[in-house]
Enzyme design. Structure first.
Site, short mmCIF file in Angstrom:
data_model
loop_
_atom_site.label_atom_id
_atom_site.label_comp_id
_atom_site.label_asym_id
_atom_site.label_seq_id
_atom_site.Cartn_x
_atom_site.Cartn_y
_atom_site.Cartn_z
N VAL A 17 -1.33 -6.26 0.30
CA VAL A 17 -0.06 -6.15 1.03
C VAL A 17 0.65 -7.49 1.11
CG1 VAL A 17 0.99 -5.60 3.26
CG2 VAL A 17 -0.88 -4.19 2.40
N ASP A 35 -4.32 -17.77 3.66
CA ASP A 35 -5.50 -16.90 3.59
C ASP A 35 -6.72 -17.75 3.93
OD1 ASP A 35 -5.95 -13.91 2.12
OD2 ASP A 35 -7.75 -15.14 2.39
N ARG A 40 -9.49 -17.39 -2.92
CA ARG A 40 -8.25 -16.64 -3.15
C ARG A 40 -7.07 -17.62 -3.33
NH1 ARG A 40 -5.59 -12.39 -5.21
NH2 ARG A 40 -4.08 -11.44 -3.81
N THR A 86 -7.04 -3.65 8.68
CA THR A 86 -7.42 -3.03 9.95
C THR A 86 -8.39 -1.89 9.63
OG1 THR A 86 -5.30 -1.84 9.80
CG2 THR A 86 -5.46 -3.61 11.40
N THR A 121 -1.73 -1.66 9.79
CA THR A 121 -1.71 -0.35 10.42
C THR A 121 -2.55 -0.35 11.70
OG1 THR A 121 -1.49 0.70 8.27
CG2 THR A 121 -2.20 2.10 10.10
N CYS A 261 -6.14 3.25 3.68
CA CYS A 261 -5.18 3.95 4.56
C CYS A 261 -5.60 5.37 4.93
CB CYS A 261 -3.80 3.98 3.91
SG CYS A 261 -2.94 2.40 3.92
N ARG A 332 -11.85 -0.80 -1.51
CA ARG A 332 -11.86 -0.61 -0.06
C ARG A 332 -12.11 0.85 0.33
NH1 ARG A 332 -6.24 -3.23 1.50
NH2 ARG A 332 -5.75 -2.21 -0.48
#
Length: 425
Positions: A17, A35, A40, A86, A121, A261, A332
């Site tokens: 994202v 980050d 990364r 999240t 979220t 999600c 994920r």
């Protein structure tokens, strides 16, 4: 008050994202991408994105974007956009730890008149009930007097090169009318699809969490229908194709429901509902169906194997695909792991093959070491779990070459036709 012209952005969290967002803003204004994972930062500074969401040429276009893992480098920023994960915990309760830690970090560099915008979220109320108090405590500043907040839920679809951050309409909100307008104009500066300004942060939070809850329930319905049709000896895809000839029939398909999600967000909503004394029945029923699909697929595979007198105990099974969706490296909350666990509980020997995944990440997250390449002629069964284009190109004939003469090829993604597979959802 901060204006678009004076805004200096910090994007906190550079995953699926945060990075695309940082790149788009970085084409127009000063952006610092932050980050906590130094590896990364190192790869991004070399122009490499291991998530494959942003191509090297797009990274080069973000001329105003710099990367850091040093919190001190955010002191000059005045707008902080939080894009951390999240997840849920082992008991399927919201795990706001990444969000709280990000808020703590921002609190250390927060200044008067700064704005903190959350994209992660959450359940309705989390921004103002959980995040804002952390910001106040760490910074010593007062909410809506010294600093302000906004919420603009992410709508990134990993691996989707058609629907990208700029051409997906963005919901925005702010803690005061002026801040709501600022947040809306900020996103309008990069979102060509436009924005929808919600009346409050809570409304924007609720809108996000029901987007994926609705999708989860629709898939749960189709999964349940596929179980029914299987018992009736009817091919589910044929039924769906026939029903799909009506203009308002929704084209959902059965399968495993994972990812960051759809398999997670409903639990945020049900958690909040239970907290206020309401027990959600439909949403949790859908979750139970979808969470049980891995075990269901294995049960159907075993039935087909037993019909062919193939021993389940000690059988060698190849699972093709580990990511939660096709043509992306995103692991994920992949529900493929449910099938791995179920197969191993029956003493089957399981190989997982996925050319898209990072083997080290798979081992770290799930204790699974994907094989580099399956050997021909050695599998009693194959589960086609993810519709990567490499697997589509192989076709049924080449996949069967990986198997012993007596075997079962089970397709859960409709990569193959009903005639080409020995079983499918």
């Amino acid at each position: 008050m901060i204006t678009i012209e004076t805004a200096k952005l910090a994007i906190v969290g550079l995953g699926y994202v945060g990075l695309p967002l940082a790149v788009e803003f970085g084409k127009k204004m000063s952006v610092t991408g932050f980050d906590i994972v130094q590896a990364r930062i190192n790869e991004l500074e070399k122009g490499i994105d291991s998530t494959l969401e942003v191509e090297p040429e797009l990274l080069k276009q973000a001329v105003n974007l710099k990367f850091t893992s040093n919190l001190e480098k955010l002191k000059d920023c005045n707008v902080f956009i939080v894009t951390v994960p999240t997840p849920i915990d082992d008991h399927k309760r919201p795990d706001l730890t990444p969000l709280v830690k990000a808020s703590e970090s921002i609190g250390k560099v927060l200044k008067k008149n700064d704005v903190v915008i959350y994209e992660s979220t959450v359940y309705p109320g989390a921004t103002e009930e959980v995040c804002v108090p952390v910001l106040e405590k760490i910074s010593g500043l007062k909410f809506n007097s010294d600093f302000f907040a906004g919420y603009s839920p992410e709508r990134i679809n990993p691996g989707d090169k058609d629907h990208r951050v700029t051409n997906i309409l963005k919901v925005t909100s702010g803690s005061t009318p002026d801040i709501a307008e600022f947040v809306d104009q900020l996103y309008k500066s990069i979102i060509t699809a436009g924005t929808h300004k919600a009346s409050s942060i809570r409304v924007a939070e609720a809108a996000k969490v029901i987007e994926n809850t609705q999708r989860d329930l629709n898939i749960a319905l189709i999964n349940e229908l596929s179980i029914i049709f299987n018992k009736l000896g009817i091919d589910t895809e044929e039924v769906l194709l026939a029903a799909g000839t009506k203009w308002n029939f929704l084209p959902f398909r059965p399968g495993l429901v994972g990812g960051h999600c759809i398999g997670v967000d409903p639990y945020y909503l049900t958690y909040k509902a239970q907290e206020i004394g309401y027990h959600p029945e439909v949403i949790l029923a859908g979750r139970r169906i979808n969470d049980g699909m891995g075990a269901y697929v294995v049960s159907q595979l075993f039935k087909e194997m037993i019909k062919r007198r193939i021993h389940v105990d000690g059988a060698k099974v190849l699972i093709m695909g580990l990511t939660f969706k096709e043509n992306c490296p995103d692991l994920r909350n992949t529900r493929v792991v449910d099938m791995v666990k179920e197969l191993k509980s029956y003493n089957a020997k399981v190989d997982v093959y996925d050319p898209w995944v990072d083997p080290d990440e798979a081992m770290h997250e799930y204790g699974i070491k994907p094989i580099k390449k399956p050997e021909p002629g050695c599998y009693d069964a194959v589960i086609l779990a993810v519709a990567h284009h490499e697997f589509k190109q192989m076709g049924a004939a080449n996949i069967r070459k990986l198997c012993k003469p007596d075997h079962v090829l089970y397709d859960i993604k409709y990569v193959l036709t009903a005639a080409e597979a020995d079983g499918r959802l």
